[in-house]
Design a protein around this motif. Structure first.
Motif, PDB file in Angstrom:
ATOM      1  N   TRP A  90     -14.688  -0.970  43.476  1.00  0.00           N
ATOM      2  CA  TRP A  90     -14.679  -0.384  42.137  1.00  0.00           C
ATOM      3  C   TRP A  90     -15.974   0.376  41.887  1.00  0.00           C
ATOM      4  CZ3 TRP A  90     -17.458  -0.206  37.690  1.00  0.00           C
ATOM      5  CH2 TRP A  90     -16.807   0.333  36.577  1.00  0.00           C
ATOM      6  N   HIS A  91     -17.103  -0.216  42.238  1.00  0.00           N
ATOM      7  CA  HIS A  91     -18.398   0.437  42.029  1.00  0.00           C
ATOM      8  C   HIS A  91     -18.539   1.693  42.879  1.00  0.00           C
ATOM      9  CE1 HIS A  91     -20.337  -2.205  39.167  1.00  0.00           C
ATOM     10  NE2 HIS A  91     -19.788  -3.214  39.799  1.00  0.00           N
ATOM     11  N   ARG A  93     -16.050   3.677  43.646  1.00  0.00           N
ATOM     12  CA  ARG A  93     -15.197   4.680  42.986  1.00  0.00           C
ATOM     13  C   ARG A  93     -15.729   5.104  41.625  1.00  0.00           C
ATOM     14  NH1 ARG A  93     -11.327   0.972  44.536  1.00  0.00           N
ATOM     15  NH2 ARG A  93     -10.945   0.411  42.369  1.00  0.00           N
ATOM     16  N   HIS A  94     -16.546   4.270  40.996  1.00  0.00           N
ATOM     17  CA  HIS A  94     -17.052   4.533  39.645  1.00  0.00           C
ATOM     18  C   HIS A  94     -18.571   4.331  39.606  1.00  0.00           C
ATOM     19  CE1 HIS A  94     -12.853   3.139  39.254  1.00  0.00           C
ATOM     20  NE2 HIS A  94     -12.770   4.130  38.394  1.00  0.00           N
ATOM     21  N   TYR A  98     -18.137   2.427  33.569  1.00  0.00           N
ATOM     22  CA  TYR A  98     -17.011   2.737  32.695  1.00  0.00           C
ATOM     23  C   TYR A  98     -17.144   4.084  31.997  1.00  0.00           C
ATOM     24  CZ  TYR A  98     -15.143  -1.943  33.261  1.00  0.00           C
ATOM     25  OH  TYR A  98     -14.616  -3.081  33.779  1.00  0.00           O
ATOM     26  N   SER A 100     -17.495   6.804  33.168  1.00  0.00           N
ATOM     27  CA  SER A 100     -16.880   7.878  33.952  1.00  0.00           C
ATOM     28  C   SER A 100     -15.357   7.904  33.837  1.00  0.00           C
ATOM     29  CB  SER A 100     -17.283   7.752  35.422  1.00  0.00           C
ATOM     30  OG  SER A 100     -16.763   6.547  35.967  1.00  0.00           O
ATOM     31  N   GLN A 101     -14.793   7.058  32.975  1.00  0.00           N
ATOM     32  CA  GLN A 101     -13.336   7.027  32.829  1.00  0.00           C
ATOM     33  C   GLN A 101     -12.958   6.578  31.427  1.00  0.00           C
ATOM     34  OE1 GLN A 101     -12.614   3.996  35.817  1.00  0.00           O
ATOM     35  NE2 GLN A 101     -11.931   2.586  34.248  1.00  0.00           N
TER      36      GLN A 101
END
Length: 116
Positions: A90-91, A93-94, A98, A100-101
């Motif tokens: 997750w980290h 990808r982002h 949070y 960033s989405q």
């Protein structure tokens, strides 16, 4: 854990009373086990400072999800390796977290899938 939170939300929406649930798996992991697993999963070596236990720290803390299983129908499904792997992916990808989405929290969304 997200699944447990969604089940708790549905429980409340269905008339359930406010409650407190532990989401542990009855398995305790030492700090050393968590560090070693993080190094293994991320393939990153990082500086670790080893110190003495702080005064008042318990020797062991382990939580049980028995109440969450009984009331919400939830039980833990992942081991430490998978939990750290999921968090690491997750980290990756982002990288900005949070911000960033956009996040939808509509628990009535028919596309929202949770299992038991």
């Amino acid at each position: 854990m997200a699944e447990a939170h969604l089940l708790a939300l549905r429980y409340l929406q269905g008339g359930g009373k406010s409650n407190v649930f532990n989401l542990g798996n009855k398995i305790g992991y030492s700090v050393r086990e968590v560090i070693n697993t993080a190094v293994e999963v991320t393939r990153k070596n990082f500086h670790v400072i080893i110190g003495n236990r702080r005064q008042g720290d318990p020797a062991e803390l382990v939580a049980s999800a028995d109440k969450a299983k009984k009331i919400l129908g939830w039980k833990p499904k992942k081991c430490i390796n998978q939990m750290i792997k999921d968090a690491w992916e997750w980290h990756l990808r982002h990288p900005d977290g949070y911000k960033s989405q956009s996040i939808s929290m509509d628990s009535k969304d028919p596309n929202l899938k949770i299992g038991k």
